[in-house]
Design a protein around this motif. Structure first.
Motif, PDB file in Angstrom:
ATOM      1  N   ASP A 191      -2.421  34.196   4.089  1.00  0.00           N
ATOM      2  CA  ASP A 191      -2.090  35.507   4.254  1.00  0.00           C
ATOM      3  C   ASP A 191      -0.601  35.613   5.322  1.00  0.00           C
ATOM      4  O   ASP A 191       0.314  35.469   5.155  1.00  0.00           O
ATOM      5  N   GLY A 227     -10.425  29.771  12.121  1.00  0.00           N
ATOM      6  CA  GLY A 227     -11.004  30.484  11.268  1.00  0.00           C
ATOM      7  C   GLY A 227     -12.606  30.650  10.792  1.00  0.00           C
ATOM      8  O   GLY A 227     -12.839  31.148   9.864  1.00  0.00           O
ATOM      9  N   LYS A 228     -13.116  29.569  11.442  1.00  0.00           N
ATOM     10  CA  LYS A 228     -15.013  29.246  10.712  1.00  0.00           C
ATOM     11  C   LYS A 228     -15.620  30.462  11.321  1.00  0.00           C
ATOM     12  O   LYS A 228     -15.839  30.475  10.306  1.00  0.00           O
ATOM     13  N   SER A 229     -16.135  31.054  12.863  1.00  0.00           N
ATOM     14  CA  SER A 229     -16.322  31.653  12.436  1.00  0.00           C
ATOM     15  C   SER A 229     -16.420  33.468  11.544  1.00  0.00           C
ATOM     16  O   SER A 229     -17.277  33.924  11.146  1.00  0.00           O
ATOM     17  N   THR A 230     -15.120  33.975  11.363  1.00  0.00           N
ATOM     18  CA  THR A 230     -14.754  34.212  10.722  1.00  0.00           C
ATOM     19  C   THR A 230     -14.536  34.699   8.854  1.00  0.00           C
ATOM     20  O   THR A 230     -15.693  35.464   9.078  1.00  0.00           O
ATOM     21  N   GLY A 288     -14.087  33.862  18.341  1.00  0.00           N
ATOM     22  CA  GLY A 288     -13.481  32.330  18.979  1.00  0.00           C
ATOM     23  C   GLY A 288     -13.842  31.494  19.876  1.00  0.00           C
ATOM     24  O   GLY A 288     -15.532  31.374  18.951  1.00  0.00           O
ATOM     25  N   ASP A 289     -13.939  30.710  20.975  1.00  0.00           N
ATOM     26  CA  ASP A 289     -14.777  29.665  21.437  1.00  0.00           C
ATOM     27  C   ASP A 289     -15.347  30.198  22.672  1.00  0.00           C
ATOM     28  O   ASP A 289     -15.231  30.184  23.522  1.00  0.00           O
ATOM     29  N   ASP A 320      -7.814  34.065   2.870  1.00  0.00           N
ATOM     30  CA  ASP A 320      -7.434  34.408   4.132  1.00  0.00           C
ATOM     31  C   ASP A 320      -8.801  34.842   4.572  1.00  0.00           C
ATOM     32  O   ASP A 320      -9.458  35.736   4.180  1.00  0.00           O
ATOM     33  N   ALA A 321      -9.809  34.326   4.922  1.00  0.00           N
ATOM     34  CA  ALA A 321     -10.914  34.566   5.939  1.00  0.00           C
ATOM     35  C   ALA A 321     -11.001  36.137   7.023  1.00  0.00           C
ATOM     36  O   ALA A 321     -12.246  36.820   6.333  1.00  0.00           O
ATOM     37  N   ASN A 345     -10.465  27.529  16.571  1.00  0.00           N
ATOM     38  CA  ASN A 345      -9.232  28.716  16.108  1.00  0.00           C
ATOM     39  C   ASN A 345      -8.941  28.497  15.301  1.00  0.00           C
ATOM     40  O   ASN A 345      -7.649  29.800  14.037  1.00  0.00           O
ATOM     41  N   ASN A 352      -7.053  28.024   4.756  1.00  0.00           N
ATOM     42  CA  ASN A 352      -7.360  29.060   5.310  1.00  0.00           C
ATOM     43  C   ASN A 352      -5.753  29.830   6.370  1.00  0.00           C
ATOM     44  O   ASN A 352      -5.307  29.151   6.289  1.00  0.00           O
ATOM     45  N   LYS A 353      -6.122  31.306   6.320  1.00  0.00           N
ATOM     46  CA  LYS A 353      -4.705  32.255   7.063  1.00  0.00           C
ATOM     47  C   LYS A 353      -3.767  31.989   5.683  1.00  0.00           C
ATOM     48  O   LYS A 353      -2.457  32.307   6.460  1.00  0.00           O
TER      49      LYS A 353
HETATM   50  P1  GDP Z   1     -12.555  29.792  15.044  1.00  0.00           P
HETATM   51  O1  GDP Z   1     -13.018  29.082  16.118  1.00  0.00           O
HETATM   52  O2  GDP Z   1     -12.602  28.394  14.267  1.00  0.00           O
HETATM   53  O3  GDP Z   1     -13.911  30.214  14.426  1.00  0.00           O
HETATM   54  O4  GDP Z   1     -11.571  31.075  14.580  1.00  0.00           O
HETATM   55  P2  GDP Z   1     -11.821  32.252  14.653  1.00  0.00           P
HETATM   56  O5  GDP Z   1     -13.368  32.655  13.602  1.00  0.00           O
HETATM   57  O6  GDP Z   1     -11.979  32.697  15.997  1.00  0.00           O
HETATM   58  O7  GDP Z   1     -10.561  32.293  14.328  1.00  0.00           O
HETATM   59  C1  GDP Z   1      -9.546  32.193  14.789  1.00  0.00           C
HETATM   60  C2  GDP Z   1      -8.307  33.347  15.049  1.00  0.00           C
HETATM   61  O8  GDP Z   1      -7.915  33.553  14.015  1.00  0.00           O
HETATM   62  C3  GDP Z   1      -9.252  35.028  15.054  1.00  0.00           C
HETATM   63  O9  GDP Z   1      -8.112  35.790  16.061  1.00  0.00           O
HETATM   64  C4  GDP Z   1      -9.200  35.245  13.476  1.00  0.00           C
HETATM   65  O10 GDP Z   1      -8.855  36.911  13.976  1.00  0.00           O
HETATM   66  C5  GDP Z   1      -8.068  34.530  13.136  1.00  0.00           C
HETATM   67  N1  GDP Z   1      -7.843  34.594  11.815  1.00  0.00           N
HETATM   68  C6  GDP Z   1      -9.023  34.020  11.154  1.00  0.00           C
HETATM   69  N2  GDP Z   1      -9.240  33.704   9.732  1.00  0.00           N
HETATM   70  C7  GDP Z   1      -7.883  35.021   9.760  1.00  0.00           C
HETATM   71  C8  GDP Z   1      -6.913  34.936   7.955  1.00  0.00           C
HETATM   72  O11 GDP Z   1      -7.248  34.236   7.229  1.00  0.00           O
HETATM   73  N3  GDP Z   1      -5.621  35.322   8.180  1.00  0.00           N
HETATM   74  C9  GDP Z   1      -5.298  35.348   9.693  1.00  0.00           C
HETATM   75  N4  GDP Z   1      -4.211  37.021   9.672  1.00  0.00           N
HETATM   76  N5  GDP Z   1      -5.685  35.672  10.796  1.00  0.00           N
HETATM   77  C10 GDP Z   1      -7.781  35.243  10.381  1.00  0.00           C
END
Ligand code: GDP
Length: 287
Positions: free
Chosen positions: A61, A132-135, A149-150, A86-87, A130, A58-59
């Protein structure tokens, strides 16, 4: 909020994932494409106990596409299919379902042979905070359901999210802890924002980042920040600090008297890196 992991928390997290594993067919392991191994739980193979698994980088991008391609090869050699996504923008998210189906195809065939109507594949997303699981859950669901976010206080009953008719996804992901023992791993986690930079010294994290960038993305630094000469000796801290100063000057981190404020420069470097303003940078390579 960044979770502080203590042995008790790890045991609890592991137990929670083991409970969820009983309900699911396929695991989706989410890693940070910029630091796939450093963002990976050290006990993941043991915890997942051979469940069919798809790795998502993930990420992507923010990651160097060439390095990501090498990581995909690396995981394939380990027998793990890996897909860069890129979630946040939904890029390649549509490819997840066909990949999950491939992992479960043999079971579906068996069911069909026995005359059983195959049910939807049950999947679970796991990864460190962080990543990107929730995203990703929100993207797959096509609406906002998971809190990003957590938020440890927010607990709800286990529910399934329908991803089309062929996949059901657990609405709460499995949260795993990162590695801690290795200082370089800590630096990579802090630089990418997986752990709070305050857990380490900000200037150390910035210095680590600059060293890595001088080594692998030197031309970009020279061009972007007008740095004339790059240090040849990677261990020469003084020279690296000069690069940090040049960046600080270019980005306006100056205190009275025209000196560069190194703390401010460090913060700018890390923020720029995390926001992708330095270009697409990977901080770990599979060799
Ligand atoms: P979780 O703790 O695993 O659930 O992570 P979140 O879904 O809360 O994401 C953590 C941060 O990473 C947030 O600010 C998201 O917007 C960011 N994020 C998640 N996926 C991506 C991605 O593919 N690209 C970018 N640039 N940011 C991402």
């Amino acid at each position: 909020m960044t979770i502080q992991w203590f042995p008790g928390h790890m045991t609890k997290a592991r137990r929670q994932i083991e409970e969820k594993l009983k309900l699911i067919d396929v695991v989706i392991e989410l890693l940070d494409a910029r630091i796939p191994l450093s963002s990976r739980n050290p006990m993941v193979d043991e915890i997942l106990k051979g469940k069919p698994r798809l790795v998502l980088l993930n990420k992507n991008d923010l990651a160097d596409p060439q390095v990501t391609a090498e990581w995909v090869k690396y995981f394939a050699e380990q027998g793990l299919p890996a897909l860069p996504i890129d979630a946040a923008n939904g890029t390649h998210v549509k490819e997840i379902l066909p990949r999950v189906k491939q992992l479960w195809a043999h079971k579906i065939e068996t069911m069909l042979r026995k005359g059983i109507n195959p049910r939807a594949i049950r999947a679970l997303i796991v990864g460190i905070p962080n990543v990107g699981k929730s995203t990703l859950i929100n993207q797959l669901a096509g609406k906002k359901i998971a809190a990003t976010g957590d938020k440890p206080g927010v607990t709800k009953g286990q529910q399934w999210i329908k991803v089309g008719t062929e996949m059901d996804l657990l609405d709460t992901p499995g949260i795993l802890w990162p590695k801690f023992e290795d200082q370089m791993v800590g630096m990579r986690l802090a630089a990418t924002g997986a752990i709070k930079e305050e857990l380490l010294h900000l200037d150390d994290v910035a210095l680590f980042t600059i060293k890595y960038m001088v080594q692998h993305y030197g031309a970009g630094i020279q061009e972007r920040f007008g740095v004339q000469e790059l240090p040849e000796d990677m261990e020469n801290i003084q020279e690296m600090v000069k690069v940090m100063e040049a960046i600080g000057r270019k980005r306006g981190a100056i205190v009275s008297g025209g000196k560069v404020d190194l703390d401010k420069a460090s913060l700018i470097i890390i923020r720029d890196l995390r926001a992708g303003k330095m270009g697409r940078i990977s901080l770990e390579r599979p060799f």
